[in-house]
Design an enzyme around this catalytic site. Sequence first.
Site, PDB file in Angstrom:
ATOM      1  N   PHE A 130       0.843  -1.192   0.000  1.00 47.45           N
ATOM      2  CA  PHE A 130       0.000   0.000   0.000  1.00 47.45           C
ATOM      3  C   PHE A 130       0.885   1.252   0.000  1.00 47.45           C
ATOM      4  O   PHE A 130       1.885   1.311   0.719  1.00 47.45           O
ATOM      5  CB  PHE A 130      -0.941  -0.004   1.208  1.00 47.45           C
ATOM      6  CG  PHE A 130      -1.972   1.075   1.129  1.00 47.45           C
ATOM      7  CD1 PHE A 130      -3.084   0.935   0.310  1.00 47.45           C
ATOM      8  CD2 PHE A 130      -1.822   2.254   1.838  1.00 47.45           C
ATOM      9  CE1 PHE A 130      -4.028   1.947   0.199  1.00 47.45           C
ATOM     10  CE2 PHE A 130      -2.773   3.273   1.733  1.00 47.45           C
ATOM     11  CZ  PHE A 130      -3.873   3.109   0.916  1.00 47.45           C
ATOM     12  N   ASP A 201       0.937  -5.236   8.069  1.00 46.07           N
ATOM     13  CA  ASP A 201      -0.187  -4.304   7.955  1.00 46.07           C
ATOM     14  C   ASP A 201      -1.446  -5.161   7.785  1.00 46.07           C
ATOM     15  O   ASP A 201      -1.601  -5.858   6.780  1.00 46.07           O
ATOM     16  CB  ASP A 201       0.039  -3.391   6.748  1.00 46.07           C
ATOM     17  CG  ASP A 201      -1.055  -2.334   6.601  1.00 46.07           C
ATOM     18  OD1 ASP A 201      -2.179  -2.574   7.069  1.00 46.07           O
ATOM     19  OD2 ASP A 201      -0.779  -1.268   5.994  1.00 46.07           O
ATOM     20  N   TYR A 226     -11.252   1.700  10.490  1.00 44.63           N
ATOM     21  CA  TYR A 226     -12.458   2.108   9.742  1.00 44.63           C
ATOM     22  C   TYR A 226     -12.891   1.122   8.671  1.00 44.63           C
ATOM     23  O   TYR A 226     -13.842   1.377   7.957  1.00 44.63           O
ATOM     24  CB  TYR A 226     -12.247   3.489   9.109  1.00 44.63           C
ATOM     25  CG  TYR A 226     -10.927   3.698   8.393  1.00 44.63           C
ATOM     26  CD1 TYR A 226     -10.723   3.180   7.120  1.00 44.63           C
ATOM     27  CD2 TYR A 226      -9.887   4.403   8.985  1.00 44.63           C
ATOM     28  CE1 TYR A 226      -9.519   3.362   6.469  1.00 44.63           C
ATOM     29  CE2 TYR A 226      -8.672   4.589   8.346  1.00 44.63           C
ATOM     30  CZ  TYR A 226      -8.492   4.063   7.085  1.00 44.63           C
ATOM     31  OH  TYR A 226      -7.291   4.237   6.439  1.00 44.63           O
ATOM     32  N   LYS A 227     -12.197  -0.003   8.546  1.00 40.99           N
ATOM     33  CA  LYS A 227     -12.581  -0.975   7.507  1.00 40.99           C
ATOM     34  C   LYS A 227     -13.489  -2.036   8.138  1.00 40.99           C
ATOM     35  O   LYS A 227     -14.631  -1.747   8.474  1.00 40.99           O
ATOM     36  CB  LYS A 227     -11.324  -1.555   6.865  1.00 40.99           C
ATOM     37  CG  LYS A 227     -10.473  -0.497   6.150  1.00 40.99           C
ATOM     38  CD  LYS A 227      -9.215  -1.144   5.581  1.00 40.99           C
ATOM     39  CE  LYS A 227      -8.283  -0.114   4.972  1.00 40.99           C
ATOM     40  NZ  LYS A 227      -8.777   0.444   3.712  1.00 40.99           N
ATOM     41  N   ARG A 374     -13.220  -2.725  -7.650  1.00 40.78           N
ATOM     42  CA  ARG A 374     -12.908  -3.484  -6.429  1.00 40.78           C
ATOM     43  C   ARG A 374     -14.181  -3.655  -5.600  1.00 40.78           C
ATOM     44  O   ARG A 374     -14.896  -2.694  -5.338  1.00 40.78           O
ATOM     45  CB  ARG A 374     -11.839  -2.751  -5.616  1.00 40.78           C
ATOM     46  CG  ARG A 374     -11.334  -3.572  -4.443  1.00 40.78           C
ATOM     47  CD  ARG A 374     -10.198  -2.877  -3.718  1.00 40.78           C
ATOM     48  NE  ARG A 374     -10.663  -1.715  -2.977  1.00 40.78           N
ATOM     49  CZ  ARG A 374      -9.980  -1.121  -1.998  1.00 40.78           C
ATOM     50  NH1 ARG A 374      -8.772  -1.565  -1.666  1.00 40.78           N
ATOM     51  NH2 ARG A 374     -10.457  -0.058  -1.389  1.00 40.78           N
TER      52      ARG A 374
HETATM   53  C1  LIG Z   1      -3.091  -1.646   3.557  1.00 41.43           C
HETATM   54  C2  LIG Z   1      -3.401  -0.265   4.002  1.00 41.43           C
HETATM   55  N1  LIG Z   1      -2.586   0.357   4.870  1.00 41.43           N
HETATM   56  C3  LIG Z   1      -2.841   1.618   5.292  1.00 41.43           C
HETATM   57  C4  LIG Z   1      -3.947   2.316   4.851  1.00 41.43           C
HETATM   58  C5  LIG Z   1      -4.241   3.731   5.243  1.00 41.43           C
HETATM   59  O1  LIG Z   1      -3.619   4.189   6.365  1.00 41.43           O
HETATM   60  P1  LIG Z   1      -4.139   5.532   7.059  1.00 41.43           P
HETATM   61  O2  LIG Z   1      -5.288   5.158   7.941  1.00 41.43           O
HETATM   62  O3  LIG Z   1      -2.967   6.051   7.784  1.00 41.43           O
HETATM   63  O4  LIG Z   1      -4.622   6.463   6.003  1.00 41.43           O
HETATM   64  C6  LIG Z   1      -4.826   1.693   3.963  1.00 41.43           C
HETATM   65  C7  LIG Z   1      -6.020   2.447   3.496  1.00 41.43           C
HETATM   66  O5  LIG Z   1      -6.807   2.020   2.718  1.00 41.43           O
HETATM   67  C8  LIG Z   1      -4.540   0.392   3.523  1.00 41.43           C
HETATM   68  O6  LIG Z   1      -5.362  -0.212   2.646  1.00 41.43           O
END
Ligand SMILES: Cc1ncc(COP(=O)(O)O)c(C=O)c1O
Length: 415
Positions: A130, A201, A226-227, A374
């Site tokens: 990401f 992650d 938030y997911k 997606r």
């Molecule tokens: C794999 C992954 N890491 C990190 C993030 C985003 O991180 P942040 O909450 O700091 O914007 C996302 C956002 O979609 C993501 O898909």
Amino acid sequence: VQPGAPLTRAALAAADEQDPLRQLRQRFQLPAGLIYLDGNSLGALPAATPAHLRDVVERQWGQDLIRSWNAHGWVDLPQRVGEKIGQLIGARAGETLVSDSTSVNLFKLLAMALAARPGRRVILTEAGHFPTDLYIAQGLCTLLGERAELRVVAPDALLDALDEDVAVLSLSHVDYRSGRLHDLPGLTRAAHQHGALALWDLAHSAGVVPLQLATDGVDLAVGCGYKYLNGGPGAPSFVYVSGALQHLSSPIAGWFGHARPFAFEPDYVPAEGIGRLLAGTPPILSLAALEPGVDLALEAPAEVVREKSMRLTELFIGLVEQELAGHGLELASPRDAQSRGSQVCLRHPQAWPLMQALIARGVVGDFRAPDLLRFGFAPLYIGYADLWDAVAILRDILQHRSWDTPAFHARQAVT
Ligand SMILES: Cc1ncc(COP(=O)(O)O)c(C=O)c1O
């Protein structure tokens, strides 16, 4: 649903009747008629959240004001919600905290990993990671100069790229585009065999793929609130540090991570344990919004969620193959359910206007540049018949080319 037999809406609706998670859908506030296939970007609103937030805003903040830090346990909220997420991800007690954003936590953990492996300077990752994970590592390497180097390789070259210079292997469990699921236990073991740490992650796996970080010996991890944890837009992230590494200090030495923040001492002394990962004052309203989402996720047994998630993605792909053949769509996710997270990507040269047309018809997924549609499948609120309805609408849009209008071609800031 009979294996090998053509899929029908009736068979899928019958599968919904048998679904052990079907009662949970009512515990979310979703607009009637909407098919929400974007819980991997922003999870749905748990029905319990508005009343909880109202209480925190009107009674705790409005009436009790500053006293709420003690009286309503605001000061412990990062640890309390962190412990609950720790149960979801298979952490031991005291290893998980809610704090800051995923990006900021990545910075902390990468810096800590480099400090834990003196003499090693490489952060090893893959090209499809990401972007924020790559950017944060790039920024840290710029800051540290000679003392750090980012090594980016293709996914199938990761094992060969692990050598005695690697301090930390930094990867996403589930690829944000294709949904490919990495072998987390195997890659963690491989990192350890080379003396490196493993940082995962878990943005696209927490709450939807069973995790046992302690058993798997994972060193460090982050993930979004938030997911699939349904914590709301911009919900704070979780951060996990295995007990064996909690002597390391966060590079962001803020007062909330101090051993005695309210002693107001001039010099930084890190708190014992995971609390040292805190930096500034926790965002109480956002933390409060996250808690009911995590509570809901904890109600659903991880194995049942995974089984339904695999079935949802499998049936969706089966429907795309059965109903949409000849429309130029190409599967961009692994075909084998065991190798996928809870999302499916389809490649199409007109992916952007197609997704806008779908959204206008009440099927919400997202677009990922340059050419991906997606679809995320949150097993707590998506049913099997939803898959049929979503694919039927997509077929109608493709057949009638109703995506090909200026309004659907117009680009927006957030995709
Ligand atoms: C794999 C992954 N890491 C990190 C993030 C985003 O991180 P942040 O909450 O700091 O914007 C996302 C956002 O979609 C993501 O898909």
